[in-house]
Scaffold this motif. Structure first.
Motif: not given
Length: 396
Positions: A45-47, A63-65, A285-292, A303-309
Motif C-alpha cells: 500500500g501507500w504511506m 479514502f474509506i474505513k 489505522t487503515s484506509r482504502w481508496a474507495g475508487e480509482d 482497494g489500495d491500502l493507505v496509511v498515514v504516518a
C-alpha cells in the motif's frame, strides 16, 4: 542511524527504526513523501509522511474505513465493528451513541477523581527508591478510569492488559502464539459481562448502550462488542503511551523538565508538545481508496491500502518550526496525534486530562525522578499503530 544510498523505505520497521523512526521519516518526507511499500502484515500500500498530505487524506471521504467495502462482509470482526472502522452514515450513528460518555463537561467533572486515582497509585510507591512507570502508574491509571466509565470490574484490569497487548500485537503483524486464545477469552468475557448488565443495568456507559440496543436504536450485538473492544483497548493505550513517551521526552530534556516543575501551569502546552514530538499513535489505522483516484499526482486503484504516518507528519518542518526541538512552551500547534476529520479521537479530551494530572502529580510528588538506565536501553514495542515502550524503570 546509518543509511545506505538506497531508498529510506528499506529502513522502515527495522530494530533501529523502532528505536528512533524520525531520521527515516525525514528522508521519506524529502525523497518519497507518498511511498508505495510492503507493510509488516504483508499488505502492499501507500504511506503518507508529510503533514499537508496527511491532513488531507484523513479528511478525504474518497479514502474509506469500512473494510467490508473492499474485502466483503467476511472480513469484519468484533474488533472492527465500531466507529473507527466505519464510514457515514454508520460512523455518525455509532459515534453519536458513544460520545455521550465523553462530553467536555463530563470529562472535566472527572478531574478530582482522576487526581485521587493518581495519588493513590503514587502512595503505593511512596518510600521506595524506584518504580516501574508503566506497570505502577501509566497503565493502571487510564484502565481504572475507562473501567469506571464503562462499568467494568476493576479487578479485571490485569486481564485487559494481557488481551490488549495481544490484540495490538496482532494488528502489528507481531502475532504471538496466544493471540487467538486471548481474542476468544476477551469475546467470552464481554458476552458474560453484557448478560449481567442486561439483568442489572447501572448508570455506566455500557448499560446505556445496551439499553439503546434493547430499545431498537440501531445498535447490533456485533456493534456493541466492537464499541466496547475499541474503548477498552484503544481507550487506554493512547494514554498509557502519552504518559510514558511524555516522561521520556521530559527526562531527556532536563531544562524542559525543570521548567515544568517550576511552573506546573505549563502542563497543557507541555502535553500538546509531548503529543507532537513523540506521539503515542505512530500510524493511523487503515484506509482504502474507495475508487480509482489521483492524489497529489499519484494514481491509486480502488482497494489500495493507505496509511498515514502521524508521528512523521508531526515532525514536518514545513508545518512546524524547529520540528525536532522539544519545547513545552511551543504555541499550540494543530498536530495530528489524535487524527483529523470525522475520525478524530473521541477520547482526546480524556487522554489530555489524564496526561496532565498524571505527569504533574508525578513531578510534584517525586521531584528528583530520573531514569535508571539510558534512553537507549528502553525497549520500544515493535510494529505499527501504537508507539510506546514496554517499561521505564525510574529512580525516585
Amino acid at each position: 542511524m546509518k543509511f545506505s544510498e538506497e531508498s529510506p523505505k528499506n529502513a522502515l520497521f527495522t530494530p533501529d527504526f523502532t528505536q528512533n523512526p524520525y531520521p527515516v521519516y525525514a528522508r521519506l518526507r524529502e525523497e518519497e513523501p507518498i511511498a508505495q511499500l510492503m507493510f509488516p502484515d504483508g499488505q502492499f500500500g501507500w504511506m503518507i509522511t508529510r503533514y499537508e498530505d496527511a491532513a488531507e487524506v484523513l479528511k478525504d471521504n474518497r479514502f474509506i474505513k469500512d473494510m467490508t467495502k473492499v474485502f466483503g462482509s467476511g472480513s469484519q470482526s468484533i474488533f472492527t465493528s465500531n466507529m473507527l472502522f466505519s464510514d457515514p452514515p454508520d460512523h455518525r450513528r455509532l459515534r453519536g451513541l458513544v460520545q455521550q460518555g465523553f462530553t467536555p463537561k463530563l470529562v472535566e467533572s472527572m478531574r478530582e477523581h482522576i487526581q485521587q486515582i493518581a495519588d493513590g497509585l503514587l502512595d503505593a510507591v511512596e518510600g521506595k527508591d524506584r518504580m516501574s512507570l508503566i506497570d505502577d502508574y501509566a497503565f493502571p491509571l487510564p484502565i481504572i478510569v475507562i473501567s469506571e466509565i464503562l462499568g467494568v470490574p476493576i479487578e479485571d484490569q490485569d486481564k485487559f492488559r494481557v488481551w490488549s497487548n495481544s490484540i495490538i500485537g496482532a494488528s502489528n503483524a507481531e502475532e504471538g502464539p496466544d493471540v487467538y486464545r486471548h481474542m476468544q477469552e476477551f469475546t467470552e468475557y464481554l458476552g458474560h459481562w453484557f448478560a449481567k448488565v442486561r439483568e442489572n443495568p447501572g448508570d455506566d456507559l455500557i448499560s446505556q448502550l445496551i439499553s439503546a440496543e434493547d430499545a431498537g436504536e440501531k445498535l447490533s450485538e456485533q456493534e456493541i462488542y466492537g464499541v466496547v473492544a475499541l474503548l477498552i483497548i484503544a481507550g487506554h493505550e493512547t494514554t498509557v503511551n502519552l504518559i510514558g513517551n511524555g516522561m521520556i521526552s521530559l527526562l531527556q530534556h532536563p531544562d524542559q523538565l525543570e521548567r515544568l516543575r517550576e511552573n506546573p501551569d505549563l502542563i497543557k502546552s507541555a502535553i500538546e508538545e509531548m503529543l507532537r514530538y513523540n506521539g503515542p499513535v505512530e500510524f493511523s489505522t487503515s484506509r482504502w481508496a474507495g475508487e480509482d483516484l489521483e492524489f497529489r499526482g499519484h494514481r491509486m486503484k480502488r482497494g489500495d491500502l493507505v496509511v498515514v504516518a502521524l508521528d512523521s507528519a508531526n515532525r514536518d518542518g514545513d508545518h512546524f518550526s524547529d520540528p525536532d526541538l522539544f519545547d513545552i512552551t511551543r504555541e499550540r500547534s494543530r498536530h495530528l496525534a489524535f487524527g483529523h476529520g470525522i475520525h478524530m479521537c473521541l477520547g482526546a479530551p480524556l487522554a489530555r486530562l489524564e496526561g496532565e494530572i498524571a505527569i504533574n502529580t508525578l513531578l510534584r510528588r517525586f521531584p528528583n525522578i530520573r531514569m535508571r538506565e539510558g534512553a537507549d536501553a528502553l525497549e520500544w514495542r515493535p510494529g505499527m499503530i501504537v508507539r510506546g515502550v514496554k517499561e521505564i524503570p525510574l529512580s525516585l
